[in-house]
Design an enzyme around this catalytic site. Structure first.
Site, mmCIF file in Angstrom:
data_model
loop_
_atom_site.group_PDB
_atom_site.id
_atom_site.type_symbol
_atom_site.label_atom_id
_atom_site.label_comp_id
_atom_site.label_asym_id
_atom_site.label_seq_id
_atom_site.Cartn_x
_atom_site.Cartn_y
_atom_site.Cartn_z
ATOM 1 C CB ALA A 5 -3.816 4.778 1.455
ATOM 2 N N GLY B 94 -0.457 4.131 -5.199
ATOM 3 C CA GLY B 94 -0.428 2.811 -5.814
ATOM 4 C C GLY B 94 0.526 2.720 -6.989
ATOM 5 C CB VAL C 166 -0.928 0.018 1.239
ATOM 6 C CG1 VAL C 166 -1.836 1.237 1.212
ATOM 7 C CG2 VAL C 166 -1.756 -1.260 1.321
ATOM 8 C CB CYS C 167 2.455 3.387 -2.014
ATOM 9 S SG CYS C 167 1.874 3.377 -3.701
ATOM 10 C CB SER C 168 0.660 8.182 -1.268
ATOM 11 O OG SER C 168 1.728 8.227 -2.175
#
Length: 106
Positions: free
Chosen positions: A41, A13, A9-11
């Site tokens: 996220a 994707g 999960v990142c800010s």
């Protein structure tokens, strides 16, 4: 080892897509059957609700959201951790994959 599903999960994707590719290569080199994917996220909730993941890794850029994810994962058998910043920066897929395997107790 049965097939494992690893969600990063990142800010947005996007920034983890290269890391996913490197992790997939590391998994193939180990002969590991794994589905590895990255989401933003905001997209993570639907995957958590479905219970389709074995481990969740947070990108270091959203480590401030760790407590929110702790609440979202309460009562679910999904281990999670923030990806090591050095491994993320170097796009070290093997180290990140090994961390995920360790979290799953494999």
């Amino acid at each position: 080892m049965s097939k494992k599903t690893i969600m990063l999960v990142c800010s947005a994707g996007m920034s983890t897509s290269l890391l996913v590719t490197k992790m997939e290569k590391a998994a193939a080199d180990k002969g590991m059957d794994a589905e590895i994917f990255a989401v933003s996220a905001s997209e993570a909730d639907s995957h958590i609700a479905k219970g389709e993941i074995d481990v969740l890794l947070l990108g270091p850029q959203i480590r401030f959201m760790k407590s929110q994810f702790e609440k979202k994962l309460e009562g679910k058998d999904i281990p999670f951790e923030v990806i090591n910043m050095a491994d993320y920066g170097m796009m070290n897929g093997e180290n990140v994959l090994n961390a995920a395997i360790k979290l799953m107790g494999e």
